[in-house]
Design a protein around this motif. Structure first.
Motif, short mmCIF file in Angstrom:
data_model
loop_
_atom_site.label_atom_id
_atom_site.label_comp_id
_atom_site.label_asym_id
_atom_site.label_seq_id
_atom_site.Cartn_x
_atom_site.Cartn_y
_atom_site.Cartn_z
N GLY A 1 41.60 37.11 35.37
CA GLY A 1 41.43 36.74 36.76
C GLY A 1 41.21 37.92 37.68
N GLN A 2 41.26 39.13 37.15
CA GLN A 2 41.06 40.31 37.98
C GLN A 2 39.61 40.81 37.87
OE1 GLN A 2 44.28 42.85 36.36
NE2 GLN A 2 45.25 42.71 38.37
N THR A 3 39.15 41.50 38.94
CA THR A 3 37.82 42.08 38.98
C THR A 3 37.93 43.58 39.22
OG1 THR A 3 36.84 40.04 39.83
CG2 THR A 3 35.58 42.06 40.15
N PHE A 4 37.13 44.34 38.47
CA PHE A 4 37.17 45.79 38.58
C PHE A 4 35.76 46.32 38.81
CE2 PHE A 4 40.60 44.36 35.83
CZ PHE A 4 41.71 44.94 36.45
N GLU B 1 25.32 47.61 47.05
CA GLU B 1 26.37 48.49 47.56
C GLU B 1 27.54 48.50 46.59
OE1 GLU B 1 27.52 47.43 51.48
OE2 GLU B 1 25.52 47.71 52.35
N GLY B 2 28.12 49.67 46.37
CA GLY B 2 29.25 49.78 45.46
C GLY B 2 28.82 49.80 44.00
N GLY B 3 29.80 49.69 43.10
CA GLY B 3 29.52 49.78 41.69
C GLY B 3 29.31 48.43 41.02
N VAL B 4 28.99 48.47 39.72
CA VAL B 4 28.89 47.25 38.91
C VAL B 4 30.28 46.62 38.85
CG1 VAL B 4 28.39 46.34 36.62
CG2 VAL B 4 26.98 48.18 37.58
N ARG B 5 30.34 45.29 38.99
CA ARG B 5 31.62 44.59 38.98
C ARG B 5 31.85 43.87 37.66
NH1 ARG B 5 30.32 42.15 44.88
NH2 ARG B 5 30.51 44.11 46.06
N PHE B 6 33.09 43.94 37.19
CA PHE B 6 33.48 43.32 35.94
C PHE B 6 34.63 42.34 36.24
CE2 PHE B 6 31.90 47.56 35.10
CZ PHE B 6 31.01 47.39 34.06
N SER C 1 36.28 36.97 28.40
CA SER C 1 34.99 36.72 29.03
C SER C 1 34.86 37.65 30.23
CB SER C 1 34.89 35.25 29.48
OG SER C 1 33.68 35.02 30.19
N VAL C 2 33.72 38.30 30.35
CA VAL C 2 33.50 39.24 31.44
C VAL C 2 32.20 38.87 32.17
CG1 VAL C 2 33.17 41.65 32.10
CG2 VAL C 2 34.68 41.07 30.19
#
Length: 274
Positions: A264-267, A178-183, A193-194
């Motif tokens: 520290g953020q996720t997109f 569900e939803g998109g690929v997370r980075f 680092s991702v």
């Protein structure tokens, strides 16, 4: 300095009484019991079922909060729940297969199998060999064994827990997410680092490129699992990602992270077709 790989999953011989095993998860959110074999030919699907074995570990095991050898972190928070699996060395492909999906079903032992059931799991961990035992004498994850280690909640969907080292059949299938690929972006200074997760389709990633608003496409290297890294000064630039899965398909997500992104953020970006 590269990050330290977490402790790898070990197999436990469990002697839990049935009443001590409880579930704290909504199975409808984490399990897919479809046994359909139809998928587009572009996916790395094995149409035939192949033999393997499966064991389980305790539901309260803290490894679920660490995330294991693929680096996904807390598996529930990452959206994988208990529909996860650790693979033996013969299947793990040194971490490249992290994120791939398999369907498992119990076979041969009618005393313990739950008829007509199967589970779909995502690869999130590695089961390390134990050379203190032979492959057929306790070293379940030793080469050349093809072995799956499941949370007990997943195991109990296809077999009674007393089954122990259970014969199963498996096949590779396409992932549905569900939803998109997370980075998830981490690092310090020019080290970026991702962690790439929630990947549909093939599920496992073989190539990643990153682009700032003032750069061209820059290839990232696999650090471990599905953590990818690069040394580049990309601060104060919106970030775009180009992700290639093991079946050769590529998805490009432009301006996923705004120019004021921080560690520290996720997109979330575009998703592969499932």
């Amino acid at each position: 300095m590269l990050p330290t790989i977490p402790t790898l999953l070990q197999i436990f011989v469990l002697t839990l009484a049935p009443e001590t095993v409880t579930s704290h998860y909504n199975y409808n959110n984490y399990y897919n019991f479809s046994s359909s074999s139809s998928s587009p030919s572009s996916a790395p699907v094995q149409s035939e079922w192949r033999p393997a074995h499966a064991t389980y570990y305790a539901a309260s095991d803290p490894r679920d909060a660490v995330g294991g050898a693929c680096g996904y972190g807390d598996l529930v928070k990452a959206g994988y729940g208990q529909a996860t699996v650790g693979l033996s060395e013969a299947l793990f492909e040194r971490g490249q297969i992290c994120g791939a999906c398999f369907e498992l079903r119990c076979v041969e032992d009618l005393r313990w199998c739950i008829p007509g059931t199967s589970i779909i799991v995502t690869v999130t961990n590695f089961c390390a060999p134990n050379y203190g035992f032979t492959p057929d004498g306790g070293g379940h994850c030793n080469p050349p064994n093809k072995h799956f280690v499941l949370p007990i909640e997943a195991f109990e969907k296809i077999a009674i827990w007393k089954a122990g080292n259970m014969p199963v059949q498996y096949r590779r299938i396409k992932c549905r997410k569900e939803g998109g690929v997370r980075f998830a972006i981490d690092g310090s200074g020019i080290f970026i680092s991702v962690l790439i997760s929630n990947v549909a389709g093939a599920g496992d990633i073989v190539g990643v490129k990153i682009k700032g608003s003032r750069t061209g496409w820059l290839p990232m290297g696999r650090n471990w699992g599905q953590n990818w890294h690069i040394n580049a000064d990309l601060k104060s630039q919106p970030l775009s990602f180009e992700v290639t899965s093991s079946d050769g398909l590529t998805v490009t997500s432009y301006n996923v992270a705004p120019k004021n992104w921080s560690y520290g953020q996720t997109f979330e970006g575009k998703q592969f077709e499932s």
